[in-house]
Motif scaffolding. Structure first.
Motif, PDB file in Angstrom:
ATOM      1  N   TYR A 111       0.834  -1.217   0.000  1.00  0.00           N
ATOM      2  CA  TYR A 111       0.000   0.000   0.000  1.00  0.00           C
ATOM      3  C   TYR A 111       0.864   1.261   0.000  1.00  0.00           C
ATOM      4  O   TYR A 111       0.479   2.275  -0.599  1.00  0.00           O
ATOM      5  N   GLN A 153      -1.002   4.650  -0.906  1.00  0.00           N
ATOM      6  CA  GLN A 153      -2.246   4.618  -0.124  1.00  0.00           C
ATOM      7  C   GLN A 153      -1.867   4.520   1.357  1.00  0.00           C
ATOM      8  O   GLN A 153      -1.962   3.456   1.973  1.00  0.00           O
ATOM      9  N   MET A 163      -4.341   2.997   4.145  1.00  0.00           N
ATOM     10  CA  MET A 163      -4.436   1.538   4.092  1.00  0.00           C
ATOM     11  C   MET A 163      -3.163   0.903   4.658  1.00  0.00           C
ATOM     12  O   MET A 163      -3.218  -0.126   5.345  1.00  0.00           O
ATOM     13  N   CYS A 171      -2.916  -1.682   7.914  1.00  0.00           N
ATOM     14  CA  CYS A 171      -2.277  -3.004   7.873  1.00  0.00           C
ATOM     15  C   CYS A 171      -1.199  -3.131   8.947  1.00  0.00           C
ATOM     16  O   CYS A 171      -1.057  -4.183   9.580  1.00  0.00           O
TER      17      CYS A 171
END
Length: 380
Positions: free
Chosen positions: A342, A347, A350, A354
Motif C-alpha cells: 500500500y 495509499q 491503508m 495493515c
C-alpha cells in the motif's frame, strides 16, 4: 509464479557455445526458467551415412549440453534436433514449444567487421515473432546497465515494460532514451525559422516523453532518462559506448506481407553494429506473469507476493496477500507486506491500517503467551 518460463537455447557447438550456454544458465537461474536446447542440422547432405553420423553426433552433444545445464541446478527440457535452415526452424520451434524467448549467439564475425551480427542470427530476428535475446561472443551475461530506446510506439512500450522488470531482477541501472530527430529541410525561408521549428519540435517531443513515462512503474529503480538530438541509430550506439551498456532492449514493429523480413531501419542498423548483448521484442513480451493455478498454500502465496512486490507488480502482490489472509487472517508477515504494498501504491491510510493489524495480532499473541506462562506457574 514465473516471469520467464521457457528459454529456447539455439546452440551451434562453435567456439562461442560455452559462453552462450553459461549465459542461458545465468538467465534461467534469475528467472527460475526451463532451458530447451535446440540444434538445426542442414538438410542438404545427400550421403545417407554422413547424414546419420551427423545426426547422432549432434544429438549426443545436445544431450551433453542438457546434462551440463541440469548439473548447474537448472531445469533442462528434452533437447530438440531439427533439420533444415536455422532461421526457419528455430522461430517455428519457439512457437511449437511455447518458449518465451529465443536465446542465441551473435554469430562469428571477423574482428574488424563493421557489421558485428552474423547472418543467421539476423535472419532469426527478422523471422521470429517471439523475443530474441542475442548474447555477444565472449561476453558473459553480467548486466549492470540496461539501455531501452523508445519512440512512443506500441513496440517501445513493450520494450520498456520488459526492460523495467529485467532491471529489477538484475538489480541494474536503466537508461531510457528518446532521440529527437530534427528537421534539416531547406524549404524554410531562413535558418532562423528552421531553428525555431526545431526548438518547438524538441519541446513537444520532451512533453511526449514525460507523458509516456507516466504510464510505467519506475519506483525503486536506479534509472535515468536522456533525450539527445540527432540520428536515432547513431545516438543509440553512442550512448551504448559512453555509458558502457551491458544490455540493449529494443522494440521492433511486426510487419506483414512482403515487408515481413524488415525490422525497421533504426533497429536493423543498431543490432548489426551493437557491441553488447541485446533483446528485440516484436509482438510478444519476454516477461509475462504466469501463476500456478489454485495456490492454497499460505507460505507460498506470501513468498509469491513478496517477489511480485520486488518486481514492481503491486496490484498482483496485493491480490496474493489478500488470498493469503483469507486462509489465515492472523498471518502477521502478510499484514506487514501488505502495508509495504500500500505504501508503494501511495495509499498511506491503508498502509497504516495493515501495520496496526499486524501490531494488534502480535500483541494478542504476546498476551496469550504470558497468560499461558502464568497458568503454568500457578499449576492450573
Amino acid at each position: 509464479m514465473k516471469l520467464l518460463e521457457k528459454i529456447l537455447l539455439a546452440v551451434d557447438f562453435g567456439k562461442s557455445s560455452q559462453n552462450l550456454v553459461q549465459s542461458a544458465i545465468e538467465l534461467a537461474r534469475i528467472f527460475e526458467s526451463e532451458i530447451i536446447p535446440i540444434y538445426v542440422l542442414p538438410d542438404d547432405v545427400t550421403n545417407e551415412k554422413v547424414n546419420t553420423l551427423l545426426g547422432e553426433t549432434a544429438l549426443t552433444k545436445l544431450k551433453q549440453t542438457a546434462a551440463h545445464i541440469e548439473k548447474e541446478g537448472v531445469m533442462a527440457h528434452e533437447p530438440v534436433l531439427e533439420r533444415g535452415t536455422a532461421h526457419e526452424q528455430i522461430p517455428k520451434m519457439a512457437v511449437t514449444t511455447n518458449a518465451n524467448v529465443i536465446l542465441t549467439g551473435s554469430g562469428e564475425t571477423h574482428k574488424n567487421d563493421t557489421f558485428r551480427l552474423g547472418t543467421t542470427t539476423e535472419r532469426i530476428i527478422q523471422k521470429s515473432e517471439k523475443p530474441v535475446f542475442v548474447i555477444k561472443e565472449g561476453v558473459l551475461l553480467n548486466v549492470h546497465h540496461i539501455l531501452c530506446p523508445i519512440d512512443f510506439s506500441e513496440a517501445s512500450q513493450r520494450a520498456l515494460k520488459n526492460a523495467i522488470t529485467m532491471a529489477r531482477r538484475f538489480k541494474s541501472e536503466l537508461t531510457i532514451l528518446n532521440v529527437c530527430e530534427l528537421s534539416k529541410s531547406t524549404w524554410f525561408s531562413t535558418d532562423n525559422l528552421l531553428e525555431v521549428a526545431n526548438e518547438e519540435k524538441f519541446r513537444e517531443e520532451r512533453q511526449k516523453f514525460e507523458d509516456f513515462l507516466k504510464e510505467f512503474n519506475l519506483s525503486d529503480l536506479n534509472w535515468t532518462k536522456e533525450m539527445p538530438k540527432g540520428n536515432p541509430s547513431e545516438e543509440i550506439l553512442s550512448t551504448i559506448s559512453k555509458k558502457m551498456i551491458d544490455l540493449l532492449i529494443m522494440g521492433t514493429a511486426g510487419r506483414t506481407g512482403l515487408n515481413r523480413m524488415l525490422m525497421g531501419s533504426v533497429t536493423e542498423k543498431v543490432v548489426r553494429e551493437v557491441p553488447c548483448s541485446f533483446l528485440t521484442l516484436k509482438s510478444e513480451d519476454m516477461i509475462s506473469l504466469q501463476f500456478k493455478n489454485h495456490i492454497n498454500d499460505m507460505e507460498q502465496l506470501h513468498k509469491t507476493a513478496v517477489q511480485l512486490m520486488n518486481d514492481g507488480f503491486y496490484e498482483e502482490a496485493k491480490d496474493h496477500l489478500k488470498a493469503c489472509l483469507a486462509l489465515n487472517d492472523m498471518h502477521v508477515p502478510a499484514h506487514k507486506t501488505l502495508a509495504k504494498v500500500y505504501d508503494k501504491l501511495q495509499q498511506p491510510e491503508m498502509a497504516r491500517m495493515c501495520q496496526k493489524n499486524a501490531k494488534d495480532i502480535m500483541d494478542k499473541i504476546w498476551y496469550q503467551k504470558i497468560e499461558e506462562e502464568v497458568r503454568k506457574l500457578r499449576g492450573s
